[in-house]
Design a protein around this motif. Sequence first.
Motif, PDB file in Angstrom:
ATOM      1  N   MET A 181      -5.249   6.647  -8.954  1.00  0.00           N
ATOM      2  CA  MET A 181      -4.438   6.053  -7.886  1.00  0.00           C
ATOM      3  C   MET A 181      -4.765   4.585  -7.612  1.00  0.00           C
ATOM      4  O   MET A 181      -3.916   3.868  -7.091  1.00  0.00           O
ATOM      5  N   SER A 182      -5.994   4.160  -7.932  1.00  0.00           N
ATOM      6  CA  SER A 182      -6.332   2.777  -7.595  1.00  0.00           C
ATOM      7  C   SER A 182      -5.817   1.825  -8.679  1.00  0.00           C
ATOM      8  O   SER A 182      -6.560   1.126  -9.361  1.00  0.00           O
ATOM      9  N   ARG A 183      -4.501   1.860  -8.822  1.00  0.00           N
ATOM     10  CA  ARG A 183      -3.760   0.989  -9.738  1.00  0.00           C
ATOM     11  C   ARG A 183      -2.404   0.771  -9.080  1.00  0.00           C
ATOM     12  O   ARG A 183      -1.998   1.584  -8.251  1.00  0.00           O
ATOM     13  N   PRO A 184      -1.674  -0.264  -9.468  1.00  0.00           N
ATOM     14  CA  PRO A 184      -0.283  -0.311  -9.007  1.00  0.00           C
ATOM     15  C   PRO A 184       0.429   0.896  -9.611  1.00  0.00           C
ATOM     16  O   PRO A 184       0.386   1.092 -10.823  1.00  0.00           O
ATOM     17  N   GLN A 185       1.038   1.708  -8.783  1.00  0.00           N
ATOM     18  CA  GLN A 185       1.560   2.985  -9.238  1.00  0.00           C
ATOM     19  C   GLN A 185       3.003   3.209  -8.820  1.00  0.00           C
ATOM     20  O   GLN A 185       3.549   2.497  -7.981  1.00  0.00           O
ATOM     21  N   ILE A 186       3.584   4.221  -9.402  1.00  0.00           N
ATOM     22  CA  ILE A 186       4.859   4.796  -9.007  1.00  0.00           C
ATOM     23  C   ILE A 186       4.512   6.261  -8.754  1.00  0.00           C
ATOM     24  O   ILE A 186       3.897   6.894  -9.615  1.00  0.00           O
ATOM     25  N   GLN A 187       4.855   6.760  -7.587  1.00  0.00           N
ATOM     26  CA  GLN A 187       4.352   8.086  -7.202  1.00  0.00           C
ATOM     27  C   GLN A 187       4.628   9.162  -8.258  1.00  0.00           C
ATOM     28  O   GLN A 187       3.756   9.966  -8.578  1.00  0.00           O
ATOM     29  N   GLU A 188       5.837   9.174  -8.809  1.00  0.00           N
ATOM     30  CA  GLU A 188       6.193  10.212  -9.798  1.00  0.00           C
ATOM     31  C   GLU A 188       5.302  10.119 -11.031  1.00  0.00           C
ATOM     32  O   GLU A 188       4.928  11.130 -11.621  1.00  0.00           O
ATOM     33  N   GLU A 189       4.999   8.886 -11.443  1.00  0.00           N
ATOM     34  CA  GLU A 189       4.148   8.708 -12.625  1.00  0.00           C
ATOM     35  C   GLU A 189       2.694   9.015 -12.282  1.00  0.00           C
ATOM     36  O   GLU A 189       1.947   9.539 -13.117  1.00  0.00           O
ATOM     37  N   ALA A 190       2.287   8.691 -11.059  1.00  0.00           N
ATOM     38  CA  ALA A 190       0.896   8.916 -10.651  1.00  0.00           C
ATOM     39  C   ALA A 190       0.540  10.403 -10.712  1.00  0.00           C
ATOM     40  O   ALA A 190      -0.519  10.769 -11.230  1.00  0.00           O
ATOM     41  N   VAL A 191       1.428  11.269 -10.210  1.00  0.00           N
ATOM     42  CA  VAL A 191       1.110  12.700 -10.234  1.00  0.00           C
ATOM     43  C   VAL A 191       1.096  13.242 -11.667  1.00  0.00           C
ATOM     44  O   VAL A 191       0.289  14.108 -12.002  1.00  0.00           O
ATOM     45  N   MET A 192       1.976  12.702 -12.518  1.00  0.00           N
ATOM     46  CA  MET A 192       1.971  13.127 -13.930  1.00  0.00           C
ATOM     47  C   MET A 192       0.670  12.717 -14.608  1.00  0.00           C
ATOM     48  O   MET A 192       0.064  13.485 -15.357  1.00  0.00           O
ATOM     49  N   MET A 193       0.238  11.478 -14.344  1.00  0.00           N
ATOM     50  CA  MET A 193      -1.008  10.985 -14.940  1.00  0.00           C
ATOM     51  C   MET A 193      -2.186  11.833 -14.501  1.00  0.00           C
ATOM     52  O   MET A 193      -3.045  12.193 -15.309  1.00  0.00           O
ATOM     53  N   LEU A 194      -2.220  12.155 -13.213  1.00  0.00           N
ATOM     54  CA  LEU A 194      -3.308  12.980 -12.686  1.00  0.00           C
ATOM     55  C   LEU A 194      -3.271  14.363 -13.340  1.00  0.00           C
ATOM     56  O   LEU A 194      -4.304  14.899 -13.760  1.00  0.00           O
ATOM     57  N   MET A 229       8.191   9.519   4.380  1.00  0.00           N
ATOM     58  CA  MET A 229       7.156  10.111   3.558  1.00  0.00           C
ATOM     59  C   MET A 229       7.819  10.579   2.280  1.00  0.00           C
ATOM     60  O   MET A 229       8.912  11.130   2.310  1.00  0.00           O
ATOM     61  N   MET A 230       7.152  10.355   1.183  1.00  0.00           N
ATOM     62  CA  MET A 230       7.701  10.843  -0.074  1.00  0.00           C
ATOM     63  C   MET A 230       6.792  11.970  -0.572  1.00  0.00           C
ATOM     64  O   MET A 230       5.581  11.828  -0.589  1.00  0.00           O
ATOM     65  N   THR A 231       7.403  13.068  -0.939  1.00  0.00           N
ATOM     66  CA  THR A 231       6.630  14.202  -1.454  1.00  0.00           C
ATOM     67  C   THR A 231       7.122  14.524  -2.848  1.00  0.00           C
ATOM     68  O   THR A 231       8.333  14.578  -3.075  1.00  0.00           O
ATOM     69  N   ASN A 232       6.218  14.682  -3.768  1.00  0.00           N
ATOM     70  CA  ASN A 232       6.647  15.198  -5.073  1.00  0.00           C
ATOM     71  C   ASN A 232       5.558  16.046  -5.696  1.00  0.00           C
ATOM     72  O   ASN A 232       4.422  16.071  -5.240  1.00  0.00           O
ATOM     73  N   SER A 233       5.951  16.770  -6.709  1.00  0.00           N
ATOM     74  CA  SER A 233       5.022  17.755  -7.254  1.00  0.00           C
ATOM     75  C   SER A 233       5.180  17.886  -8.767  1.00  0.00           C
ATOM     76  O   SER A 233       6.205  17.523  -9.337  1.00  0.00           O
ATOM     77  N   VAL A 234       4.130  18.383  -9.363  1.00  0.00           N
ATOM     78  CA  VAL A 234       4.151  18.749 -10.782  1.00  0.00           C
ATOM     79  C   VAL A 234       3.696  20.192 -10.856  1.00  0.00           C
ATOM     80  O   VAL A 234       2.706  20.558 -10.222  1.00  0.00           O
ATOM     81  N   MET A 235       4.409  21.022 -11.573  1.00  0.00           N
ATOM     82  CA  MET A 235       4.011  22.423 -11.768  1.00  0.00           C
ATOM     83  C   MET A 235       3.938  22.668 -13.268  1.00  0.00           C
ATOM     84  O   MET A 235       4.891  22.352 -13.991  1.00  0.00           O
ATOM     85  N   PRO A 265       0.797  -1.232   0.000  1.00  0.00           N
ATOM     86  CA  PRO A 265       0.000   0.000   0.000  1.00  0.00           C
ATOM     87  C   PRO A 265       0.829   1.280   0.000  1.00  0.00           C
ATOM     88  O   PRO A 265       1.943   1.322   0.523  1.00  0.00           O
ATOM     89  N   ILE A 266       0.269   2.290  -0.620  1.00  0.00           N
ATOM     90  CA  ILE A 266       0.774   3.659  -0.547  1.00  0.00           C
ATOM     91  C   ILE A 266      -0.405   4.485  -0.063  1.00  0.00           C
ATOM     92  O   ILE A 266      -1.454   4.488  -0.700  1.00  0.00           O
ATOM     93  N   LEU A 267      -0.261   5.149   1.069  1.00  0.00           N
ATOM     94  CA  LEU A 267      -1.351   5.985   1.575  1.00  0.00           C
ATOM     95  C   LEU A 267      -0.851   7.408   1.688  1.00  0.00           C
ATOM     96  O   LEU A 267       0.264   7.638   2.177  1.00  0.00           O
ATOM     97  N   GLY A 268      -1.655   8.320   1.239  1.00  0.00           N
ATOM     98  CA  GLY A 268      -1.180   9.698   1.287  1.00  0.00           C
ATOM     99  C   GLY A 268      -2.255  10.700   0.964  1.00  0.00           C
ATOM    100  O   GLY A 268      -3.455  10.433   1.086  1.00  0.00           O
ATOM    101  N   ARG A 269      -1.791  11.876   0.543  1.00  0.00           N
ATOM    102  CA  ARG A 269      -2.697  12.993   0.264  1.00  0.00           C
ATOM    103  C   ARG A 269      -2.209  13.762  -0.956  1.00  0.00           C
ATOM    104  O   ARG A 269      -1.007  13.795  -1.227  1.00  0.00           O
TER     105      ARG A 269
END
Length: 246
Positions: free
Chosen positions: A170-183, A218-224, A139-143
């Motif tokens: 998010m309800s897929r097997p994800q990689i955080q960096e790719e998840a934020v890009m997809m979103l 905790m891992m934090t990343n961002s897309v701008m 699991p990956i849980l976050g905000r």
Amino acid sequence: MPAQSTDPPGAPNLRNEAELSRLPASERIRYRLVGADCRYHANDNISAFIRDGEIDELRDEVEARMQAVLEALVIDTRSDHNTNDTAKRVAKMFLTEVFRGRYVAMPSVTEFPNFSRLNELMIVGPVKVRSACSHHLCPILGRVWIGILPNEHSNLIGLSKYARICEWVMSRPQIQEEAVMMLANELQVRVKPDGLAIVMEADHFCMHWRGVKDDESMMTNSVMRGAFLKDANLRREFLSLLSKKT
Ligand SMILES: [Zn+2]
């Protein structure tokens, strides 16, 4: 119905849906994906290639293979009442809950024109994130926080829709960096804002449960994008509002 050729180039020598129907659902769906030259990585949505009833077939397949995993782990699922139905439960959880975002189409979102020409920074969040890492299926849980700077040509979507699109990604097997890009990509296409910012902060359970057993990870990343890239003040405003919200 006349037999239609569905053979993609380089695919096995199959002719029609009747022949495909004799294959397990996973092979049938894969056949269509390969034929359409469509990627099917863990965090891709493949709903366009799944026909009615095939999710149930996939569930049966996953259950059978999950049962084989338990057997390979030398667990006596017959006499152990705790694991009698584990394969069935896990298959259901994967397909209809935690990895559901791979198998269902995007939630329908009504976009409406920006009639009042809003052009002020808008922040949505924190949106709860429940995902899993592609590497270990832990699991990956976050905000997630989403910042939008609309212009008069932007489409607006209801606040709750941001959360639904986020959940779908998010309800897929994800990689955080790719998840934020997809979103970001999904929101960019729909909202067409001047600026888009996404910050995700998440706890990766594979760091606690195995490996380094680091409890402070905790891992934090961002897309701008757009205005958030160009305008340092806007970026600062977003980040400061976000820290007040936590
Ligand atoms: Zn992991």
